[in-house]
Write a protein that holds these residues in place. Structure first.
Motif, mmCIF file in Angstrom:
data_model
loop_
_atom_site.group_PDB
_atom_site.id
_atom_site.type_symbol
_atom_site.label_atom_id
_atom_site.label_comp_id
_atom_site.label_asym_id
_atom_site.label_seq_id
_atom_site.Cartn_x
_atom_site.Cartn_y
_atom_site.Cartn_z
ATOM 1 N N ILE A 1 40.150 -50.679 -39.807
ATOM 2 C CA ILE A 1 39.860 -50.697 -38.355
ATOM 3 C C ILE A 1 38.366 -50.547 -38.168
ATOM 4 O O ILE A 1 37.674 -51.197 -37.515
ATOM 5 N N ILE A 2 37.891 -49.409 -38.536
ATOM 6 C CA ILE A 2 36.387 -48.963 -38.169
ATOM 7 C C ILE A 2 35.554 -49.831 -39.040
ATOM 8 O O ILE A 2 34.433 -50.058 -38.362
ATOM 9 N N THR A 3 35.578 -49.991 -40.203
ATOM 10 C CA THR A 3 34.582 -50.857 -40.966
ATOM 11 C C THR A 3 34.848 -52.215 -40.420
ATOM 12 O O THR A 3 33.727 -53.005 -40.330
ATOM 13 N N GLY A 4 35.876 -52.851 -40.132
ATOM 14 C CA GLY A 4 36.031 -54.327 -39.343
ATOM 15 C C GLY A 4 35.338 -54.048 -38.190
ATOM 16 O O GLY A 4 34.560 -55.153 -37.924
ATOM 17 N N LEU A 5 35.062 -53.115 -37.246
ATOM 18 C CA LEU A 5 34.316 -52.945 -36.235
ATOM 19 C C LEU A 5 32.972 -52.920 -36.601
ATOM 20 O O LEU A 5 31.973 -53.606 -35.861
ATOM 21 N N LEU A 6 32.207 -51.957 -37.650
ATOM 22 C CA LEU A 6 31.025 -52.015 -38.120
ATOM 23 C C LEU A 6 30.574 -53.247 -38.624
ATOM 24 O O LEU A 6 29.337 -53.648 -38.122
ATOM 25 N N ASN A 7 31.387 -54.159 -38.955
ATOM 26 C CA ASN A 7 30.891 -55.516 -39.500
ATOM 27 C C ASN A 7 30.538 -56.545 -38.371
ATOM 28 O O ASN A 7 30.006 -57.669 -38.480
ATOM 29 N N LEU A 8 31.161 -56.299 -37.123
ATOM 30 C CA LEU A 8 31.095 -57.088 -36.199
ATOM 31 C C LEU A 8 29.919 -56.641 -35.126
ATOM 32 O O LEU A 8 29.675 -57.315 -34.192
ATOM 33 N N THR A 9 29.370 -55.592 -35.292
ATOM 34 C CA THR A 9 28.384 -54.974 -34.463
ATOM 35 C C THR A 9 27.198 -54.349 -35.025
ATOM 36 O O THR A 9 27.079 -54.005 -36.078
ATOM 37 N N GLY A 10 26.065 -54.307 -34.362
ATOM 38 C CA GLY A 10 24.715 -53.498 -34.634
ATOM 39 C C GLY A 10 24.850 -52.011 -34.509
ATOM 40 O O GLY A 10 24.293 -51.437 -35.265
ATOM 41 N N GLU A 11 25.418 -51.756 -33.387
ATOM 42 C CA GLU A 11 25.469 -50.456 -33.118
ATOM 43 C C GLU A 11 27.031 -49.942 -32.627
ATOM 44 O O GLU A 11 27.846 -50.881 -32.127
ATOM 45 N N ALA A 12 27.509 -48.824 -33.135
ATOM 46 C CA ALA A 12 28.895 -48.461 -32.346
ATOM 47 C C ALA A 12 28.787 -47.147 -32.115
ATOM 48 O O ALA A 12 28.243 -46.147 -32.614
ATOM 49 N N LEU A 13 29.905 -46.999 -31.100
ATOM 50 C CA LEU A 13 30.226 -45.464 -30.801
ATOM 51 C C LEU A 13 31.875 -45.228 -30.905
ATOM 52 O O LEU A 13 32.661 -46.060 -30.649
ATOM 53 N N ILE A 14 32.136 -44.294 -32.006
ATOM 54 C CA ILE A 14 33.597 -44.154 -32.128
ATOM 55 C C ILE A 14 33.814 -42.471 -31.762
ATOM 56 O O ILE A 14 33.075 -41.532 -32.071
ATOM 57 N N THR A 15 34.975 -42.314 -31.153
ATOM 58 C CA THR A 15 35.198 -41.028 -30.690
ATOM 59 C C THR A 15 36.694 -40.743 -31.050
ATOM 60 O O THR A 15 37.511 -41.592 -31.480
ATOM 61 N N VAL A 16 36.607 -39.640 -31.580
ATOM 62 C CA VAL A 16 37.999 -39.010 -31.972
ATOM 63 C C VAL A 16 38.150 -37.461 -31.467
ATOM 64 O O VAL A 16 37.332 -37.013 -30.738
ATOM 65 N N GLY A 17 39.477 -36.908 -31.721
ATOM 66 C CA GLY A 17 39.628 -35.489 -31.020
ATOM 67 C C GLY A 17 39.160 -34.452 -31.813
ATOM 68 O O GLY A 17 39.256 -33.449 -31.093
#
Length: 279
Positions: free
Chosen positions: A223-239
């Motif tokens: 899921i995360i790598t799929g998001l990275l492949n579609l974007t130039g910058e990303a913010l991912i939050t976790v607990g």
């Protein structure tokens, strides 16, 4: 703009049962079972087929979309045999109309999940976005695994256009009913297959990605790598810090410049943040 408005018909049913099934070839064959007396072919700016709509006396207007699959020869031959009319619209306008169609279908057919939003969470996410990205008004951002849309609402409050996706129709129904999710910018899809339905955009976010454990890490990595492949910058939050370290490793493995920091605004949902940039 509605699907029916673009096709200039009084009501139209999409043959594909869901947005995620817009890539399935069998749906074209289902439409061609009709005995049409009228036909309309929608093409884009490059005169490439976007959709085929057929009318018959029993079912009225029905349509299939060629956004994510090619039209078949049988579909074109059917259109020509009926002597149909050609209409033109931009690909983006048709895509927005189709997303809206299936979002409204979710609202009409799916019982919303129970409210899951803490009253102060949207504001905290808005503050976090201001810290990480500053003013990005007018920019497009993916909201991966959007749930009921708290992240989308925070993005939209800052003038960012959020394209939201999740595979839980109950949560989407909740977000749509509360106005946090925009029907024309929402998709019910598997996040691992996002690249089949979404073109690359500048920004991406995944708020409260997880909980991430060893047994489901491969799922979240996809899921995360799929998001990275579609974007130039990303913010991912976790607990947790351990989850953030795992996400940081996935980002680094994709050649991203990634960093982790603690977000003390929210001790539960968005406590640890991974910020990435393609290099």
């Amino acid at each position: 703009m509605k699907v029916a408005d673009i096709l200039e018909v009084d009501g139209c049913r999409m043959v594909e049962p869901s947005f995620a099934e817009l890539s399935e070839d069998f749906c074209t064959a289902l439409l061609l079972r009709a005995r049409p007396d009228e036909a309309r072919l929608l093409v884009d700016e490059e005169e490439e087929p976007l959709a085929l709509a057929l009318h018959d006396g029993l079912n009225g207007w029905q349509a299939v979309s060629f956004l994510f699959r090619d039209p078949t020869l049988a579909a074109i031959e059917c259109f020509e045999a009926v002597g149909g009319e050609i209409y033109q619209e931009s690909r983006e306008a048709w895509l927005s109309a189709v997303r809206e169609y299936y979002s409204l279908d979710i609202c009409a057919t799916v019982h919303p999940a129970l409210e899951d939003l803490r009253p102060d969470r949207e504001g905290k996410i808005r503050d976090l976005l201001d810290e990480v990205w500053g003013d990005r008004a007018g920019t497009c951002c993916l909201d991966c695994c959007c749930g009921s849309g708290v992240g989308t609402a925070a993005l939209r409050a800052g003038g960012v256009r959020a394209l939201a996706y999740d595979n839980d129709p109950g949560l989407l129904a909740l977000g749509l009913s509360r106005g946090r999710l925009a029907p024309e910018d929402t998709m019910c899809i598997d996040a691992q297959e996002a690249s089949c339905y979404i073109a690359p955009v500048p920004l991406g976010a995944a708020f409260m990605a997880g909980e991430i454990y060893s047994y489901n890490a491969s799922l979240w990595e996809g899921i995360i790598t799929g998001l990275l492949n579609l974007t130039g910058e990303a913010l991912i939050t976790v607990g947790t810090e351990a989850e953030a370290a795992r996400v940081e490793g996935w980002c680094a493995g994709q050649g991203q410049d990634a960093g982790v920091f603690e977000n003390r605004r929210d001790p539960i949902y968005d406590r640890w943040c991974c910020v990435t940039r393609r290099v």
